[in-house]
Design an enzyme around this catalytic site. Structure first.
Site, short mmCIF file in Angstrom:
data_model
loop_
_atom_site.label_atom_id
_atom_site.label_comp_id
_atom_site.label_asym_id
_atom_site.label_seq_id
_atom_site.Cartn_x
_atom_site.Cartn_y
_atom_site.Cartn_z
CG ASP A 103 -1.84 -1.15 1.30
OD1 ASP A 103 -2.14 -1.71 0.24
OD2 ASP A 103 -2.26 -1.49 2.43
N1 URA Z 1 -1.10 -6.00 3.85
C1 URA Z 1 -1.64 -4.77 3.86
O1 URA Z 1 -2.69 -4.54 4.42
N2 URA Z 1 -0.97 -3.78 3.23
C2 URA Z 1 0.22 -3.96 2.62
O2 URA Z 1 0.79 -3.01 2.07
C3 URA Z 1 0.76 -5.25 2.61
C4 URA Z 1 0.08 -6.26 3.24
#
Ligand code: URA
Length: 236
Positions: A103
């Site tokens: 993310d």
């Molecule tokens: N899980 C998440 O919620 N976000 C990420 O960036 C990676 C794994």
């Protein structure tokens, strides 16, 4: 391999533009300018310079980045700059992709490669490669939350529970958690399903490859082919 093909394979543009770079005297091998695009060189341990910058011939790109917060893992980012803007354009030109996505607000270990089999090996849930995260959570961690993450939680919109490969509290608000799949926002959704909320998320390792503590956020380094064994991968 001819010098023109070497440059083209390493992302220096079309055949024509590589020929022009060479004929313009921008390319040298071991300090000697080479003006002949058809001159042949062994690619084994080959170093070459383009406009004074030294490159090593690499059959494939394998890169580990310390992803900073505020960057999107996309070539067409919506709201933040792209992680690809942190890489040299030659690597984008030769088709380098990120192996899975983090993310925009997640930091930590992110691999890039132009080897499709490597990317598949890293992201396929069937390979059971542990993606290890440190999650800072809003509410004090409760033993029953850890237990739920270990035994399996039902994510919103999913039919089967997902469980952490491992899950341990580091302190009252910090959780170390490993998963093998890479569902959308998986860690945040798992922790929400267990009754808490992620405030900060950092990926510290994949398999037994750990993010180098000395690699600053936003920087990357080449990963040598012999290091890929830490990810259970052997290049063909
Ligand atoms: N899980 C998440 O919620 N976000 C990420 O960036 C990676 C794994």
């Amino acid at each position: 391999m001819t010098l023109e093909k070497i440059l083209q394979s390493q992302g220096f543009g079309s055949r024509k533009s590589c020929r022009t770079l060479i004929r313009d005297g921008c390319v040298s091998i071991q300090g000697n300018t080479c003006l002949d695009p058809d001159a042949a060189f062994s690619t084994e341990n080959l170093f070459f310079e383009v406009d004074g910058e030294t490159w090593r011939y690499r059959r494939h790109v394998y890169i580990a980045m310390h992803k900073p917060s505020g960057f999107e893992c996309s070539h067409q980012p919506q709201h933040h700059p792209s992680v690809f803007s942190l890489l040299p354009p030659q690597l984008i030109q030769r088709g380098t992709q990120c192996a899975g996505r983090l993310d925009q607000d997640t930091t930590g270990l992110l691999f890039f490669s132009d080897d499709g089999a490597f990317i598949h090996a890293l992201i396929s849930p069937r390979k059971h490669l542990a993606k290890v995260y440190e999650a800072q959570v809003r509410h004090e961690l409760q033993p029953k939350q850890i237990e739920a993450l270990r035994s399996g939680v039902l994510l919103h919109g999913e039919k089967t529970p997902v469980m952490a490969l491992s899950c341990n509290a580091i302190d009252e608000h910090l959780l170390n958690l490993a998963i093998s799949e890479g569902k959308y926002h998986q860690v945040k959704r798992m922790i929400a399903a267990a009754g808490n909320r992620v405030e900060k998320l950092h990926r510290c390792a994949i398999g037994s490859f750990t993010l180098d503590e000395t690699l600053p956020e936003g920087e990357w380094r080449w990963v040598e082919e012999d290091e890929l064994a830490k990810l259970g991968y052997t290049p063909a």
